[in-house]
Design a protein around this motif. Structure first.
Motif, mmCIF file in Angstrom:
data_model
loop_
_atom_site.group_PDB
_atom_site.id
_atom_site.type_symbol
_atom_site.label_atom_id
_atom_site.label_comp_id
_atom_site.label_asym_id
_atom_site.label_seq_id
_atom_site.Cartn_x
_atom_site.Cartn_y
_atom_site.Cartn_z
ATOM 1 N N CYS A 124 0.836 -1.210 0.000
ATOM 2 C CA CYS A 124 0.000 0.000 0.000
ATOM 3 C C CYS A 124 0.866 1.253 0.000
ATOM 4 O O CYS A 124 0.613 2.196 -0.753
ATOM 5 C CB CYS A 124 -0.922 0.001 1.219
ATOM 6 S SG CYS A 124 -2.228 -1.238 1.179
ATOM 7 N N ILE A 184 1.168 4.072 -3.037
ATOM 8 C CA ILE A 184 0.869 5.487 -2.785
ATOM 9 C C ILE A 184 2.037 6.350 -3.227
ATOM 10 O O ILE A 184 1.860 7.388 -3.882
ATOM 11 C CB ILE A 184 0.558 5.723 -1.290
ATOM 12 C CG1 ILE A 184 -0.775 5.074 -0.905
ATOM 13 C CG2 ILE A 184 0.502 7.217 -0.980
ATOM 14 C CD1 ILE A 184 -1.059 5.088 0.590
ATOM 15 N N ILE A 242 -8.659 -1.119 -7.804
ATOM 16 C CA ILE A 242 -9.213 -0.763 -6.493
ATOM 17 C C ILE A 242 -10.524 -1.513 -6.257
ATOM 18 O O ILE A 242 -10.785 -1.985 -5.138
ATOM 19 C CB ILE A 242 -9.413 0.758 -6.393
ATOM 20 C CG1 ILE A 242 -8.039 1.452 -6.321
ATOM 21 C CG2 ILE A 242 -10.251 1.123 -5.167
ATOM 22 C CD1 ILE A 242 -8.103 2.963 -6.428
ATOM 23 N N TYR A 259 -9.708 -4.926 -5.165
ATOM 24 C CA TYR A 259 -9.210 -4.966 -3.788
ATOM 25 C C TYR A 259 -10.345 -4.790 -2.780
ATOM 26 O O TYR A 259 -10.398 -5.481 -1.759
ATOM 27 C CB TYR A 259 -8.141 -3.896 -3.568
ATOM 28 C CG TYR A 259 -7.442 -4.037 -2.241
ATOM 29 C CD1 TYR A 259 -6.526 -5.067 -2.024
ATOM 30 C CD2 TYR A 259 -7.711 -3.167 -1.194
ATOM 31 C CE1 TYR A 259 -5.899 -5.221 -0.798
ATOM 32 C CE2 TYR A 259 -7.086 -3.306 0.030
ATOM 33 C CZ TYR A 259 -6.176 -4.337 0.223
ATOM 34 O OH TYR A 259 -5.566 -4.495 1.437
ATOM 35 N N GLN A 273 -4.297 1.464 4.350
ATOM 36 C CA GLN A 273 -5.070 0.850 3.273
ATOM 37 C C GLN A 273 -6.185 1.770 2.793
ATOM 38 O O GLN A 273 -6.453 1.870 1.589
ATOM 39 C CB GLN A 273 -5.644 -0.480 3.751
ATOM 40 C CG GLN A 273 -4.579 -1.517 4.080
ATOM 41 C CD GLN A 273 -5.183 -2.862 4.442
ATOM 42 O OE1 GLN A 273 -5.870 -3.487 3.658
ATOM 43 N NE2 GLN A 273 -4.911 -3.315 5.650
ATOM 44 N N ALA A 319 -4.779 4.506 0.575
ATOM 45 C CA ALA A 319 -4.469 4.035 -0.774
ATOM 46 C C ALA A 319 -5.733 4.025 -1.642
ATOM 47 O O ALA A 319 -5.700 4.426 -2.814
ATOM 48 C CB ALA A 319 -3.853 2.637 -0.717
#
Length: 263
Positions: A122, A126, A200, A203, A172, A175
């Protein structure tokens, strides 16, 4: 749009930090190490939760091999973001090792080695997106990368020592929030935004499957929510790594003058 919205990410980080401070300690729930699928195959305990980590290993290894060619091709024209993305690839491979180690015999001691590479993944992602969107010079990019790696490591150490998950969860969350926000504010190419949106989404869906571990196993009769979580999270990583190594359109900022990689 950049001038109008550039302080919005900072405001969101501040609000989230304040809310977490007001909330107080977030503890890991008591039966965290109790997973729905405990089936053993070929003498491997918790076999599918263990073996599904092969997806992270394959993606990490392929990413490392491809990045070698990528770095060789751009030996004199590397963008500062490339080092953060390479660290992300390494974190994905480390996730396969840490998660496998944990799922063979789940407990808090082993969980540390599962959470650390996830936090690093993460943090490095970023850093990579921040460097790309902000068009950072190498020194600033390395400074931010080191700072985020340090925060990621500290967040897992903090959980280990105090039982408080807030910094780890905040990383998290940041991110998921900051990456699309930066890409929107600093006008990343549409293709980049769509690929990251898909990653994303994978995830977030992976986290939902983690919560529904037992219910999903009950309905599928074969795969548990946690096993599917590993597969979805590895798919998210694959999308990001593939996009880094195979840019079709120019990236944000300085990299816009570079040719696409052919790997």
């Amino acid at each position: 749009m950049t001038k109008k919205w550039r302080y919005l990410p900072l405001l969101i980080v501040g609000v989230c930090t304040l809310l977490m401070l007001m909330h107080g300690t977030i503890q890991q729930y008591a039966d965290y190490h109790v997973f729905a699928d405990t089936s053993a195959y070929w003498t491997i305990p918790n076999a599918l939760d263990v073996l599904s980590n092969l997806a992270f290993a394959v993606i990490g290894l392929l990413g490392l091999f491809a990045s070698r060619a990528y770095f060789h091709q751009r030996s004199s024209r590397r963008h500062p973001k490339d080092y953060a993305y390479l660290c992300f690839v390494l974190s994905i491979f480390a996730t396969s090792v840490g998660s496998t180690f944990y799922h063979l015999a789940p407990d808090d001691a082993r969980l540390f080695w599962d959470r650390l590479p996830i936090a690093l993944a993460c943090a490095t992602l970023i850093a990579a997106v921040r460097t790309e969107c902000f068009d950072q010079e190498l020194l600033a990019a390395r400074r931010d990368l080191i700072a985020l790696i340090a925060f990621a490591t500290a967040s897992v150490l903090w959980w280990q020592q105090s039982g408080d998950l807030r910094p780890y969860l905040a990383l998290q969350l940041m991110a998921i929030i900051l990456i699309p926000l930066w890409q929107g504010i600093y006008a990343a190419p549409k293709r980049t935004r769509w690929i990251y949106a898909a990653a994303i989404a994978c995830y977030v869906l992976a986290k939902v499957c983690e919560i529904g571990d037992a219910a999903i196993l009950l309905h599928t009769g074969l795969l548990s929510g946690h096993t599917i979580k590993h597969l979805l999270a590895s798919a998210a990583a694959a999308l990001i790594i593939w996009h880094w190594l195979h840019p079709k359109f120019p990236s944000v900022g300085r990299s816009s003058s570079w040719p696409s990689a052919k790997i």
